[in-house]
Design an enzyme around this catalytic site. Structure first.
Site, PDB file in Angstrom:
ATOM      1  NE  ARG A  68      -4.054  -1.853   0.284  1.00 45.57           N
ATOM      2  CZ  ARG A  68      -4.184  -2.988  -0.544  1.00 45.57           C
ATOM      3  NH1 ARG A  68      -3.218  -3.220  -1.298  1.00 45.57           N
ATOM      4  NH2 ARG A  68      -5.212  -3.659  -0.176  1.00 45.57           N
TER       5      ARG A  68
ATOM      6  N   GLY B 158      -8.297 -10.058  -4.397  1.00 45.50           N
ATOM      7  CA  GLY B 158      -7.011 -10.886  -4.097  1.00 45.50           C
ATOM      8  C   GLY B 158      -7.166 -11.198  -2.721  1.00 45.50           C
ATOM      9  CG  ASP B 159      -8.299  -9.139   0.691  1.00 53.27           C
ATOM     10  OD1 ASP B 159      -6.997  -9.311   0.632  1.00 53.27           O
ATOM     11  OD2 ASP B 159      -8.868  -8.142   0.744  1.00 53.27           O
TER      12      ASP B 159
ATOM     13  N   GLY C 211     -10.751  -6.198  -2.964  1.00 60.08           N
ATOM     14  CA  GLY C 211     -11.109  -7.457  -2.187  1.00 60.08           C
ATOM     15  C   GLY C 211     -11.072  -8.630  -2.822  1.00 60.08           C
TER      16      GLY C 211
END
Length: 318
Positions: A169, A258-259, A256
């Site tokens: 990030r 990738g999560d 989200g």
């Protein structure tokens, strides 16, 4: 209580305007929650797995709301502490139009950023099969960074597999600061789940095979390189392969994905599926999430995931 996965990290309360356009004109907001680690935890819980979450919130109403929500998703929150003075972090989205979204973070000196080694219970981690961590948590503060390495040490002592999603990030730390820390975590992880952009940052490479080889030299046992809608490349000491992604009619919100992939993939490993099949399950979970607005709202229940995979036209691997 024995658990399949324990994850560690910050989750914030998220406010989303009910109208599109500049945030200054928004009058009504929807309250929700945002956190990579809880996205993974929720995804695993909805697929029937036992998950625990280590974190810290403020001793405030937003913190109470957050804990209640995560507990309601079937996740163990016994290791979530309440900081007496630091607040629960906030996260605000601004939908300028259908294609442009801006995000504002209010997490400086939040309760989660105050986490340290004392947040880690070695016995708690020892009761899991996997410890899931991301590159977001060590970016929050020096004490959070120390806490992550403490958790990794605890996992190593007790034979718990460490799963690492670099999840870089740029708003939290610059690449020069982040790179050595993320590489050190990668060197101590068993399973690494990088995206192409993260791998380019860490290794200066964008070829999936070269990325996997470099991460193996660091010490990984399994690497899965996420390739977005194209799918994912995987490599272990015994297997190498590529699994195509699932086509979607419309990408509503890519946040989200990738999560969701991590949750689907770990679910497959927990159930003893082949690596190829586990990656396919991760791809399917990621595809379902991007078709729904929100971070966790599209994370599927098992029946939904299986139905989507069967209806896709792809052979469901075993």
């Amino acid at each position: 209580m024995q658990m399949d996965v324990v994850t560690i990290g910050e989750t914030m309360v998220m406010f989303t305007p009910q109208t599109t356009g500049l945030l200054r004109y928004a009058k009504n907001f929807t309250l929700s929650y945002a956190g990579a680690e809880t996205n993974v935890a929720i995804g695993l819980s909805r697929l029937g797995h036992r998950v625990g979450w280590i974190s810290q919130v403020g001793q405030d109403e937003l913190g109470e709301s957050l804990i209640s929500f995560v507990r309601g998703e079937g996740i163990d929150v016994s290791q979530v502490k309440k900081h007496p003075t630091a607040p629960t972090g906030l996260y605000i989205k601004e939908y300028l139009n259908q294609k442009e979204v801006r995000i504002y973070y209010y997490r400086h000196q939040s309760a989660a950023s105050m986490m340290d080694r004392r947040n880690i219970d070695t016995d708690y981690i020892s009761r899991a099969k996997f410890l899931h961590i991301t590159g977001i948590t060590p970016a929050l503060s020096g004490s959070c960074r120390e806490m992550i390495f403490e958790a990794i040490d605890a996992a190593k002592v007790h034979g718990v597999k460490v799963v690492f999603d670099p999840n870089y990030r740029a708003k939290l730390w610059d690449a020069e600061t982040a790179k050595p820390v993320l590489l050190e975590i990668a060197a101590r992880s068993d399973i690494i789940l990088p995206g192409i952009d993260e791998a380019r940052l860490l290794l200066g490479k964008s070829d999936p095979e070269e990325i996997a080889n470099d991460l193996f030299h660091l010490g990984a046992q399994l690497v899965v390189v996420k390739l977005g809608p194209e799918g994912a490349y995987y490599q272990s000491k015994k297997e190498v392969g590529f699994v195509a992604g699932f086509p979607v009619d419309e990408v509503v919100d890519p946040v989200g994905a990738g999560d969701a992939f991590a949750a689907g993939f770990l679910s497959g490993l927990l159930e003893g599926l082949s690596l190829e099949s586990a990656v396919q399950r991760g791809n399917a979970a990621g595809a379902l999430v991007v078709m729904v607005r929100g971070d966790y709202e599209g994370l599927p229940q098992r029946e939904t995931l299986m139905r989507f995979m069967k209806a896709s036209g792809q052979d469901v691997l075993r």
